[in-house]
Design a protein around this motif. Structure first.
Motif, PDB file in Angstrom:
ATOM      1  N   GLY A 120       2.164   8.422   8.349  1.00 51.65           N
ATOM      2  CA  GLY A 120       1.632   7.166   7.829  1.00 51.65           C
ATOM      3  C   GLY A 120       1.690   6.055   8.858  1.00 51.65           C
ATOM      4  N   ARG A 121       1.540   6.408  10.147  1.00 50.33           N
ATOM      5  CA  ARG A 121       1.646   5.443  11.243  1.00 50.33           C
ATOM      6  C   ARG A 121       0.509   5.622  12.240  1.00 50.33           C
ATOM      7  N   TYR A 122       0.129   4.494  12.831  1.00 49.75           N
ATOM      8  CA  TYR A 122      -0.835   4.511  13.922  1.00 49.75           C
ATOM      9  C   TYR A 122      -0.101   4.578  15.252  1.00 49.75           C
ATOM     10  N   ALA A 142      -3.917  -3.013  12.537  1.00 51.27           N
ATOM     11  CA  ALA A 142      -4.699  -2.125  11.672  1.00 51.27           C
ATOM     12  C   ALA A 142      -4.739  -2.681  10.248  1.00 51.27           C
ATOM     13  N   LEU A 143      -3.608  -3.126   9.750  1.00 49.38           N
ATOM     14  CA  LEU A 143      -3.567  -3.707   8.401  1.00 49.38           C
ATOM     15  C   LEU A 143      -4.365  -5.005   8.317  1.00 49.38           C
ATOM     16  N   GLY A 151      -5.911   4.040   0.037  1.00 50.73           N
ATOM     17  CA  GLY A 151      -4.697   4.734  -0.343  1.00 50.73           C
ATOM     18  C   GLY A 151      -3.646   4.822   0.745  1.00 50.73           C
ATOM     19  N   GLU A 152      -3.975   4.436   1.969  1.00 48.43           N
ATOM     20  CA  GLU A 152      -3.019   4.528   3.076  1.00 48.43           C
ATOM     21  C   GLU A 152      -2.388   3.179   3.435  1.00 48.43           C
ATOM     22  N   GLN A 153      -2.893   2.086   2.872  1.00 47.61           N
ATOM     23  CA  GLN A 153      -2.399   0.763   3.237  1.00 47.61           C
ATOM     24  C   GLN A 153      -0.903   0.614   2.981  1.00 47.61           C
ATOM     25  N   ASP A 154      -0.434   1.077   1.837  1.00 45.11           N
ATOM     26  CA  ASP A 154       0.990   0.936   1.519  1.00 45.11           C
ATOM     27  C   ASP A 154       1.857   1.723   2.500  1.00 45.11           C
ATOM     28  N   ARG A 155       1.409   2.908   2.897  1.00 48.96           N
ATOM     29  CA  ARG A 155       2.173   3.714   3.852  1.00 48.96           C
ATOM     30  C   ARG A 155       2.237   3.017   5.209  1.00 48.96           C
ATOM     31  N   VAL A 156       1.133   2.436   5.636  1.00 44.40           N
ATOM     32  CA  VAL A 156       1.110   1.746   6.922  1.00 44.40           C
ATOM     33  C   VAL A 156       1.970   0.483   6.853  1.00 44.40           C
ATOM     34  N   ALA A 157       1.908  -0.222   5.738  1.00 43.48           N
ATOM     35  CA  ALA A 157       2.750  -1.417   5.570  1.00 43.48           C
ATOM     36  C   ALA A 157       4.229  -1.033   5.612  1.00 43.48           C
ATOM     37  N   GLN A 158       4.580   0.070   4.984  1.00 41.58           N
ATOM     38  CA  GLN A 158       5.968   0.527   5.030  1.00 41.58           C
ATOM     39  C   GLN A 158       6.348   0.929   6.445  1.00 41.58           C
ATOM     40  N   LEU A 163       9.390  -0.153  11.399  1.00 42.25           N
ATOM     41  CA  LEU A 163       9.397  -0.308  12.847  1.00 42.25           C
ATOM     42  C   LEU A 163       9.934  -1.667  13.307  1.00 42.25           C
ATOM     43  N   LEU A 164       9.954  -2.631  12.411  1.00 44.18           N
ATOM     44  CA  LEU A 164      10.485  -3.947  12.776  1.00 44.18           C
ATOM     45  C   LEU A 164      11.997  -3.867  12.911  1.00 44.18           C
TER      46      LEU A 164
END
Length: 169
Positions: A120-122, A142-143, A151-158, A163-164
């Motif tokens: 779920g990461r770029y 990307a966000l 459907g992938e926005q929440d995974r990328v946000a997480q 990563l922070l």
């Protein structure tokens, strides 16, 4: 960012004269950016040069400045969308349609070549065929520009949150 800001300014102000004045430069920029595309992926692909000769994203975004960067290609996608908006303001629907289509093609290419579905990461970037690990910049840009598939926005946000660093230093 300049093209996106110009489109936003025109949208809010209704100043079509400025959009008409800048349209040739917008078209020239899009034409120039197309020369930087990787032939096999269609993504912008910048050489790894001295920091002063790369794309500046952020002082800490070194891995986003070269190669087939997620952040840069997210910006490219948005620049194409904004350029299409400016083309429409100028009555150039044909070019607007081409740029909108290209923006979607670049968005899909980002997801095909730079997104790790299992994580779920770029990736930060793909440089000379080698992946560079995901960074917050890749997820954030990307966000910001709607790159993730439905459907992938929440995974990328997480992924961005994960990563922070919790350490502000």
């Amino acid at each position: 960012l300049w093209v996106d800001s110009l489109a936003a300014y025109t949208r809010v102000s209704g100043d079509l004269a400025e959009a008409a004045h800048a349209y040739p430069q917008v078209a020239g920029l899009v034409q120039h950016l197309e020369t930087l595309e990787n032939d096999s992926t269609g993504l912008l692909d910048l050489p790894q040069l001295h920091w002063s000769q790369t794309a500046y994203i952020d002082s800490l975004g070194q891995d986003s400045r070269y190669g087939q960067s997620t952040a840069l290609n997210a910006l490219y996608t948005q620049a194409l969308r904004a350029a299409a908006e400016i083309a429409r303001y100028n009555g150039d629907a044909g070019v607007a349609g081409q740029w909108e289509s290209k923006a979607e093609t670049v968005r899909q290419a980002i997801n095909q070549h730079l997104y790790r579905l299992t994580e779920g990461r770029y990736l930060s970037t793909l440089y000379q065929g080698q992946p560079v690990d995901p960074t917050p910049h890749a997820q954030a840009w990307a966000l910001a520009y709607g790159i993730p598939d439905a459907g992938e926005q929440d995974r990328v946000a997480q992924a961005l949150l994960d990563l922070l660093s919790p350490d502000p230093t």
